[in-house]
Design a protein around this motif. Structure first.
Motif, mmCIF file in Angstrom:
data_model
loop_
_atom_site.group_PDB
_atom_site.id
_atom_site.type_symbol
_atom_site.label_atom_id
_atom_site.label_comp_id
_atom_site.label_asym_id
_atom_site.label_seq_id
_atom_site.Cartn_x
_atom_site.Cartn_y
_atom_site.Cartn_z
ATOM 1 N N ILE A 8 1.606 -2.300 5.046
ATOM 2 C CA ILE A 8 0.851 -3.037 3.839
ATOM 3 C C ILE A 8 1.545 -4.045 3.231
ATOM 4 O O ILE A 8 2.589 -3.461 2.351
ATOM 5 C CB ILE A 8 0.006 -1.968 3.017
ATOM 6 C CG1 ILE A 8 -0.726 -0.855 3.767
ATOM 7 C CG2 ILE A 8 -0.697 -2.426 1.775
ATOM 8 C CD1 ILE A 8 -1.334 0.213 3.458
ATOM 9 N N ASP A 9 1.089 -5.081 2.932
ATOM 10 C CA ASP A 9 2.037 -6.048 1.996
ATOM 11 C C ASP A 9 1.655 -5.812 0.704
ATOM 12 O O ASP A 9 0.497 -5.872 0.383
ATOM 13 C CB ASP A 9 1.343 -7.413 2.495
ATOM 14 C CG ASP A 9 2.519 -8.492 1.862
ATOM 15 O OD1 ASP A 9 2.764 -8.518 0.644
ATOM 16 O OD2 ASP A 9 2.761 -9.592 2.563
ATOM 17 N N LEU A 10 2.683 -5.515 -0.065
ATOM 18 C CA LEU A 10 2.578 -4.969 -1.519
ATOM 19 C C LEU A 10 2.272 -6.145 -2.364
ATOM 20 O O LEU A 10 1.796 -5.846 -3.489
ATOM 21 C CB LEU A 10 3.917 -4.439 -2.101
ATOM 22 C CG LEU A 10 4.253 -3.171 -1.288
ATOM 23 C CD1 LEU A 10 5.682 -2.440 -1.665
ATOM 24 C CD2 LEU A 10 3.000 -2.087 -1.602
ATOM 25 N N ARG A 11 2.697 -7.380 -1.837
ATOM 26 C CA ARG A 11 2.114 -8.587 -2.718
ATOM 27 C C ARG A 11 0.729 -9.046 -2.431
ATOM 28 O O ARG A 11 0.082 -9.514 -3.390
ATOM 29 C CB ARG A 11 3.136 -9.680 -2.442
ATOM 30 C CG ARG A 11 4.596 -9.376 -2.949
ATOM 31 C CD ARG A 11 5.550 -10.567 -2.653
ATOM 32 N NE ARG A 11 5.283 -11.717 -3.414
ATOM 33 C CZ ARG A 11 4.798 -12.891 -3.171
ATOM 34 N NH1 ARG A 11 4.520 -12.976 -2.116
ATOM 35 N NH2 ARG A 11 4.529 -13.834 -3.954
ATOM 36 N N THR A 12 0.455 -9.120 -1.191
ATOM 37 C CA THR A 12 -0.971 -9.620 -0.970
ATOM 38 C C THR A 12 -2.130 -8.627 -0.565
ATOM 39 O O THR A 12 -3.216 -8.620 -0.812
ATOM 40 C CB THR A 12 -0.934 -10.524 0.277
ATOM 41 O OG1 THR A 12 -0.765 -9.660 1.456
ATOM 42 C CG2 THR A 12 0.093 -11.546 0.177
ATOM 43 N N GLY A 13 -1.372 -7.338 -0.375
ATOM 44 C CA GLY A 13 -2.437 -6.256 -0.136
ATOM 45 C C GLY A 13 -2.985 -6.182 1.335
ATOM 46 O O GLY A 13 -3.664 -5.468 1.447
#
Length: 692
Positions: free
Chosen positions: A348-353
């Motif tokens: 899971i990309d923590l910046r884009t979700g």
């Protein structure tokens, strides 16, 4: 006629006196003559003795000079003989090391170890450390007192201490800290009686620890106390926490109970309580995030709270994992779920979700009951009969390490440190950890890792970069180029250069960022000039070539750089006013460049040939097995480390011989010192020190 007169008495006295005077005067004259003769004789004797003494003194001086000259000649001859002996001794030690390398290739480790020890006694070559690292003995078993079951455990951040929570068998539940090198018990802390114990976390040195016990998170920093310090008017959100996880620095922790998770600041004791959006879902894992949020696995969901709102992602449809774990990879949150025999990894990309499936692994038909991420991001799953599975970016590996269920595992310097329900704590050697160095972190999906002298740069597909130095991971941002520098980083951001000490320069005036060193010094380049720049230094260096270089490489410890402009190489140092042409042979145009740590040797790779160049010395050409992905020069420029297809190989520069080869999938490589490497291997960023 003759005077016949008889002389008078007076006349007789006068005559007698005259006679007496003549006798006296004659005697005096005789004495004076005698004295004169004797004096002249003595003077001549003295002159003769003086001349003889002078002659003897001169002869003695000549003899002494001759003797000193003979002594000097003898000392020079002796020193030449000693130097020849030392040279022969060093050559003998070198040949023994070469034979040891051949024995290692043939699998004869005992003979290789004996040869290396003999070489050490004689004076080994610098690259003997390479063989010593390969031949170092396996770790000693950690001898734990008693056989009380191990409930949980952890390693300190420096991987020198191991901590275990041991169930009470008459002595109560204890947290025991051991030295990992020899198994010596360092401290034993008894926990309060009653209740159950669980998760354990140690700080970097192992001096502090946090442990979940009897529904509370206890913190030990000299004394044992409750990590949560509620206000007098504050009501406890839950009666007991069922799980806990702390970060590597032991600054923050996440706590979990049915329907509730919380983020705990271990420095202040402040607790931030968050209610799950699915309160009925069974909680499987919690994790504090470096960005200030918290993550959890509840039911079929991976939940993340960024400080404002919850977001949810499915691991595998609406199925619920039997065991789950979470890992903060900086730019990515890695979630793992065990569904029977199958491991599902999701990122899971923590910046884009954005969420994406990453890996699926199938395990053997056993009952897999536990899952945990180790410090480098490797997932460890354990079965009931002592088998563990290690899953990561590559294939899954199953190991039978003990006779009972493993309750914790962690990667130590030599392999897997584990404890089990039978009370055993030991080390299972993993050759990758011994020969390829410490794994810092896996490379998350959608990210590219780059190795530099000062650390690593991890960049997502959206251009967001994080930098790892000796001080840990630091978020840099979305920038044109980022390089580790000191405890921070330097970057090119469009037309600006961001320096590690906070200053910003204009590229049009001062030059573009060309690189940086571990001490924080940066290298700027503009047409016709290089600039070595630090907080307290500024060394300009004239450059005959113009335009941007086609390639550039920096030494790990010396302020030296090699630049390529088409077929020409230039060596620039902070000590000289001008960059020196190193070679100008048409057609050289290396595929890549590398410098030794001291900046005295340059490796220029052309196809399968690595040309090792040094000012004032003849070039050495070493042909490697396949075109390398990356190369590095080690041990005073005497060894080439070559990342080849499916292996990491080491070649001796002088002879071109292969010294060692180790199966490995190395995609990036950089010298971090004279005897150290930073490398990206098998989807993991590693630090390899041959002196350890």
């Amino acid at each position: 006629m003759a005077d016949t007169r008889k002389p008078t008495e007076i006349e007789a006295h006068l005559v007698a006196r005259l006679k007496l005077q003549r006798v006296i005067f004659g005697s005096c004259a005789l004495v004076l003559v005698t004295l004169a003769v004797l004096g002249m004789s003595a003077y001549r004797t003295m002159q003769r003795d003086l001349l003889q003494a002078r002659s003897e003194t001169a002869d003695t001086a000549v003899a002494k000079r001759n003797e000193a000259a003979r002594a000097d000649d003898l000392a020079e001859t002796l020193e030449v003989a000693r130097e020849e002996t030392r040279a022969r001794t060093r050559q003998l030690a070198l040949e023994k090391c070469r034979l040891a390398a051949q024995d290692l290739a043939l699998g004869n480790e005992a003979r290789a170890r004996a040869l290396v020890q003999e070489a050490i006694a004689l004076g080994p070559p610098p690259w003997a450390q390479l063989l010593l690292h390969r031949l170092k003995p396996g770790p000693a078993r950690i001898a734990m007192e008693g056989n009380a079951p191990v409930i949980s455990g952890a390693l300190s951040g420096d991987r020198k201490r191991a901590g275990v929570v041991r169930a009470g068998l008459g002595r109560g539940t204890t947290v025991e800290i051991y030295a990992l090198a020899d198994g010596k018990l360092l401290t034993s802390t008894r926990l309060p009686d009653g209740g159950t114990s669980g998760d354990l976390a140690l700080d970097h040195t192992g001096a502090r620890f946090a442990v979940r016990h009897n529904g509370e998170l206890l913190l030990f920093d000299g004394e044992l106390r409750n990590a949560h310090r509620p206000d007098p008017d504050e009501a406890d959100p839950v009666s007991a926490w069922s799980m806990a996880a702390a970060d590597a620095s032991l600054r923050h922790a996440a706590l979990g109970a049915p329907g509730v998770v919380a983020r705990l600041d271990l420095a202040t004791g402040r607790l931030t309580v968050l209610h799950l959006p699915e309160p009925e879902a069974e909680l499987r894992a919690v994790l504090p995030l470096a960005d200030g949020g918290v993550a959890a696995v509840a039911g079929p969901w991976v939940l993340r709270h960024d400080g404002k709102v919850w977001t949810r992602h499915e691991l595998r449809g609406d199925q619920i994992a039997g065991a789950a774990a979470l890992y903060d990879a900086g730019a990515m949150l890695i979630a793992a779920g065990v569904f029977g025999r199958e491991i599902v990894l999701s990122a899971i990309d923590l910046r884009t979700g954005a969420s994406q499936p990453w890996r699926n692994h199938t395990l053997s038909p056993l009952t897999w009951t536990r899952a945990q991420f180790m410090a480098d991001g490797t997932l460890l799953c354990s079965a009931s009969r002592g088998t563990v599975a290690l899953a990561g970016p590559g294939a899954v590996t199953e190991l039978e390490v003990s006779g009972s269920a493993v309750t914790f595992g962690a990667l130590g310097p030599d392999g897997l440190v584990f404890g089990n329900e039978g009370g055993e704590t030991s080390v299972r050697v993993l050759e990758a950890e011994r020969e390829l160095g410490r794994a810092l972190m896996l490379v998350p999906p959608g990210c590219i890792a780059r190795a530099e002298a000062g650390g690593f740069v991890l960049t997502t597909d959206t251009g967001f970069s994080r930098v790892h130095t000796g001080a840990g991971w630091v978020a840099a941002g979305t920038l044109t180029r980022v390089v580790p520098a000191g405890a921070g980083w330097a970057a090119q951001d469009g037309e600006s250069v961001l320096l590690p000490w906070g200053e910003t320069l204009a590229s049009s005036r001062d030059g573009a960022l060309a690189g940086a060193w571990p001490d924080g010094t940066v290298l700027l380049q503009k047409p016709g000039e290089l600039l070595f720049l630090g907080p307290e230094i500024r060394f300009p260096c004239a450059l005959a070539a113009t335009g941007a270089p086609d390639d550039i490489a920096l030494a790990a410890t010396a302020h030296t750089a090699v630049l390529r402009f088409r077929d020409s190489l230039y060596l620039a140092t902070a000590r000289g006013p001008d960059a020196r042409p190193l070679t100008d042979r048409a057609g050289l145009a290396p595929d890549m460049l590398a410098l030794s740590a001291d900046g005295r040797h340059v490796a220029a790779v052309v196809g399968q040939t690595v040309n090792v160049l040094a000012p004032g010395s003849q070039a050495q050409a070493v042909r490697v097995a396949s075109p390398p992905r990356a190369v590095a020069l080690l041990f005073e420029g005497s060894v080439i480390a070559s990342a080849e297809m499916g292996s990491l190989a080491y070649y001796e520069v002088v002879t071109g011989r292969l010294l060692l080869r180790r199966p490995a999938d190395v995609t990036a490589l950089h010298a971090a010192g004279d005897n150290a490497l930073h490398l990206v291997e098998g989807g993991r960023m590693r630090v390899l020190h041959f002196s350890e």
